[in-house]
Design an enzyme around this catalytic site. Structure first.
Site, short mmCIF file in Angstrom:
data_model
loop_
_atom_site.label_atom_id
_atom_site.label_comp_id
_atom_site.label_asym_id
_atom_site.label_seq_id
_atom_site.Cartn_x
_atom_site.Cartn_y
_atom_site.Cartn_z
N ARG A 1 -20.02 -37.12 -20.29
CA ARG A 1 -19.30 -38.18 -21.01
C ARG A 1 -17.86 -38.18 -20.54
O ARG A 1 -17.13 -37.21 -20.74
CB ARG A 1 -19.37 -37.99 -22.53
CG ARG A 1 -18.65 -39.10 -23.28
CD ARG A 1 -19.03 -39.23 -24.75
NE ARG A 1 -18.61 -38.10 -25.56
CZ ARG A 1 -18.69 -38.08 -26.89
NH1 ARG A 1 -19.18 -39.11 -27.55
NH2 ARG A 1 -18.32 -37.01 -27.57
N GLU B 1 -20.12 -47.89 -30.57
CA GLU B 1 -19.33 -47.30 -31.64
C GLU B 1 -18.08 -48.10 -31.97
O GLU B 1 -17.22 -47.65 -32.71
CB GLU B 1 -18.94 -45.86 -31.27
CG GLU B 1 -18.23 -45.73 -29.95
CD GLU B 1 -18.04 -44.29 -29.49
OE1 GLU B 1 -18.36 -43.37 -30.25
OE2 GLU B 1 -17.58 -44.11 -28.36
N ASP C 1 -17.16 -43.05 -35.67
CA ASP C 1 -16.27 -43.90 -34.89
C ASP C 1 -16.44 -45.37 -35.26
O ASP C 1 -15.47 -46.12 -35.37
CB ASP C 1 -16.52 -43.70 -33.39
CG ASP C 1 -15.51 -42.75 -32.76
OD1 ASP C 1 -14.31 -42.93 -32.99
OD2 ASP C 1 -15.94 -41.81 -32.06
N ASP D 1 -15.50 -33.46 -34.64
CA ASP D 1 -14.75 -33.87 -33.47
C ASP D 1 -13.83 -35.02 -33.88
O ASP D 1 -13.65 -35.28 -35.07
CB ASP D 1 -15.65 -34.22 -32.28
CG ASP D 1 -16.54 -35.44 -32.53
OD1 ASP D 1 -16.29 -36.17 -33.51
OD2 ASP D 1 -17.46 -35.67 -31.73
#
Length: 727
Positions: A341, A436, A464, A635
């Site tokens: 990612r 997202e 998100d 996160d």
């Protein structure tokens, strides 16, 4: 030119990054350093202005939406008028004709088999190796060591082996086999042994009878002697089950069939993350991340650690050998298929400066360097790749936080530019589109079309997506409480819409349709109960927080035939766009002062608990205790939703700034207490003004409205750089 930078290709590259590329990445690729950096520089200077223009368009649209809400209080009651406005400004684009994706050379772990997916911070070599090796996992260990098996009836874990608990584990395992690979007659609980025949397995029963598998084709191979195999390999729904037999094993010696374990094919794929789960703000940090990715792609990553007073070295697991059902030797992969990612389009990084002295867009840097590293696996002219990660010769890049089809098209253009610079075939780089951001959701079909030759992955991300929902509609009114968000209409429609659009665009058999993370690694019983909802919803992968969780979640893909579910779901009507656009504002909030304070406490504790590790220690993902001391794998997505929620309530007068500051100080003391056992932890209280982490947390909320799309990265990066400089 500064002594700590090297000029190459019109780029001023931090010396440690330049040295890493020249001395570690390029050797063996057939790429000459001068030509490589020239191509890198041309690509960056061509695409950086386009990147900036896309970000400017985001801000322009946000200002238009803010203005509309201010000019139309209560305007959301007119959904047609609201949609007309969004179309007028280009936020919703026209939907084109039907199409199917055309992605080729996709590995079966993505295209064909449904199973769990891990996401791990690539800066942590130990985590990365654990994830890479999570292809297979012990079901017995996963059950015995977690709350998946209850303590009732004297089955507590304890220090030594508890037979009562072990018996529960074995019974659970036998029931799993009965459900997944049933016998032609009888129960797995009553078997006494195995004999391997050409193309089949005979199962001896405790009563002296013999039987076979209800589906004889489920037998795939074995290890050991045919009349006394040490393992029997079965398959169901595309996933392997390795029944291990050892009469000398402490568990096997007490088992009628001498079965000592059931080892499951667990995580099929893992996203090695350069984004939300790491804290990388400069060349020093980026080299750590890139070096670990290089070790994974070259197969030589190692990590030495102390465990139980002994020194251990972890490496990538070798392939698993078997004798196939046809009698010939065969091997199965022991590693997951790894995706990288990269970061999104927003951030820049001081690791490289452009001709005008500005920082490089970090997404362009990630794109070029991670793909270059990946050629050690897939190959390029002059380099014969290992093909240990991707047998199909593909590079898998997950691209987060894109807003709408234009930004996906830019990621597609960026991928093509990298391929040309490296001299590899077009569409070698495959793209995962993370759904997202709200503008991506409402235009998902056109986003997929923009990368129809590359797309291998779409997924939903509740946190998100909720953060963007709140920032986009910041001026619409006060948002409902966080705990009520998951029950709102837009969430259900968003989750269904993602699957519906993915199936409409032909992703089945070519790409993953994914669902989000189970964030509570210690609550595996609840995960087993709830996360089966993801394959039932048509997702052929879903995120889990650990290899143990992957093994347990793998059982869900035996219980649910995702391909059959997708076939059925493809016949339903698409989810409602109107529901997706229904903004979760509280129309008549009747919250008590206690309700409001409880919400503030929850948000503030979550923000501080994460930020203090990110800023002070450079830890981007860890198990952070929530306000109830439940460990959550956190996160930046969690940070975004909490900070935007507080900023929204501040904007609409639900709370005052003084109340937010007082709450932050109160919860900082709580977080300090939760981290009291960490020898490197730096308390925030009582010197709040001198705590860079505390000031970062305040910035995220008090300056939350001005953060681009509500993202946390600009504040975090600035404060982390400040902390590193101070240290």
């Amino acid at each position: 030119m500064s002594a700590d930078r090297i000029e190459a290709g019109g780029l001023a590259i931090a010396k440690e990054l330049h040295t890493f590329i020249v001395e570690e990445v390029l050797p063996g690729t057939g790429l000459e350093a001068g030509a490589y950096f020239d191509a890198f520089g041309r690509m960056v200077h061509d695409l950086a202005p386009k990147n900036a223009a896309l970000l400017a368009k985001r801000e322009e649209m946000q200002q238009q939406i803010d203005g509309w809400h201010r000019a139309n209080p209560g305007g959301l009651s007119d959904m047609e008028g609201y949609k007309s406005f969004l179309r007028e400004i280009g936020y919703i684009v026209p939907e084109g004709e039907a199409f199917s994706v055309e992605t080729s050379n996709v590995d079966p772990e993505i295209a064909d088999i449904a199973g769990p997916q891990l996401v791990v911070p690539v800066m942590n070599a130990r985590y990365a190796l654990n994830a890479a090796n999570a292809r297979w996992g012990s079901l017995y260990d996963a059950l015995y060591g977690t709350d998946a098996i209850s303590d009732e009836g004297g089955a507590e874990k304890g220090k030594g082996y508890n037979k009562a608990r072990g018996d529960k584990v074995i019974a659970w395992g036998r029931d799993f086999l009965n459900r997944s690979v049933p016998l032609a007659q009888g129960s797995w609980a009553d078997i006494a042994g195995f004999t391997i025949n050409p193309g089949s397995v005979t199962v001896s029963m405790a009563n002296g009878s013999e039987t076979g598998l209800a589906d004889a084709s489920a037998f795939k191979g074995h290890r050991g002697a045919a009349n006394a195999p040490s393992s029997v390999l079965l398959t169901h729904n595309g996933l392997h089950i390795d029944i291990q037999v050892d009469a000398s094993h402490p568990v096997g010696s007490t088992d009628k069939a001498c079965i000592c374990d059931i080892v499951l094919e667990s995580a099929l794929t893992s996203i090695m993350d350069n984004e939300d789960s790491i804290a990388a703000v400069d060349a020093e940090d980026k080299v750590v991340a890139y070096r670990n990715w290089l070790g994974l792609m070259k197969g030589d990553l190692e990590e030495t650690l102390e465990k139980g007073g002994k020194t251990m070295t972890r490496r990538l697991n070798p392939a698993r050998p078997y004798i196939g059902a046809d009698g010939n030797g065969m091997e199965l992969k022991a590693q997951v298929l790894m995706l990288t990612r990269n970061v999104g389009h927003l951030m820049t990084n001081p690791a490289i400066l452009l001709k005008d002295g500005s920082e490089i867009p970090e997404g362009l840097m990630d794109a070029m360097i991670t793909a270059t590293i990946s050629t050690h696996d897939v190959g390029r002219p002059g380099l014969e790749g290992r093909r240990e990660n991707s047998a199909k010769g593909s590079i898998y890049v997950v691209k987060p936080k894109m807003h709408g089809p234009e930004e996906v098209a830019f990621a597609n253009e960026m991928s093509a530019s990298v391929e040309d610079a490296l001299g590899i075939e077009r569409c070698t780089i495959k793209l995962g589109i993370m759904d997202e951001e709200r503008r991506t959701t409402v235009n998902l079909k056109e986003c997929i079309r923009a990368a129809k030759n590359r797309v291998v992955f779409i997924n939903t991300g509740f946190l998100d997506r909720t953060g963007d929902e709140m920032h986009t509609s910041m001026e619409a009114g006060p948002m409902i409480r966080k705990a009520d968000m998951k029950a709102s209409n837009w969430i259900a429609a968003y989750e269904d819409w993602n699957v519906d659009i993915g199936l409409e665009c032909g992703l089945a058999g070519r790409a993953q349709i994914g669902k989000g993370m189970w964030a509570m690694p210690d609550l595996m019983a609840a995960m087993l109960e709830q996360k089966i909802g993801h394959p039932k919803a048509g997702a052929n992968t879903a995120w889990v927080p650990s290899p143990t969780a992957a093994t347990l979640h793998a059982t869900h893909y035996h219980s649910v035939d995702v391909h059959a579910v997708q076939d059925e779901l493809s016949k339903r009507d698409r989810a409602s766009l109107d529901d997706i656009l229904s903004v979760p504002v509280a129309t008549r909030p009747n919250w008590s002062d206690e309700d409001i304070q409880a919400e503030l406490d929850n948000n503030a504790q979550g923000i501080l608990g994460y930020v203090v590790r990110w800023v002070d220690q450079g830890v981007g993902c860890s198990k952070v205790p929530d306000i109830n001391d439940v460990g959550l794998m956190e996160d930046r997505a969690t940070l975004r939703i909490s900070s935007q929620h507080m900023a929204n309530w501040l904007r609409h007068g639900v709370v005052e700034e003084d109340q937010i500051i007082a709450t932050m100080k109160k919860m900082a003391k709580v977080v300090d207490g939760q981290n009291a056992g960490d020898p490197v932890y730096e308390p925030m209280a009582p010197n709040f003004d001198k705590s860079i982490a505390f000031q970062a947390a305040l910035d995220l909320v008090l300056k939350g409205r001005e953060q681009p799309s509500g993202y946390t990265e600009p504040v975090l990066h600035a404060r982390r750089l400040e902390k590193k400089a101070a240290a």
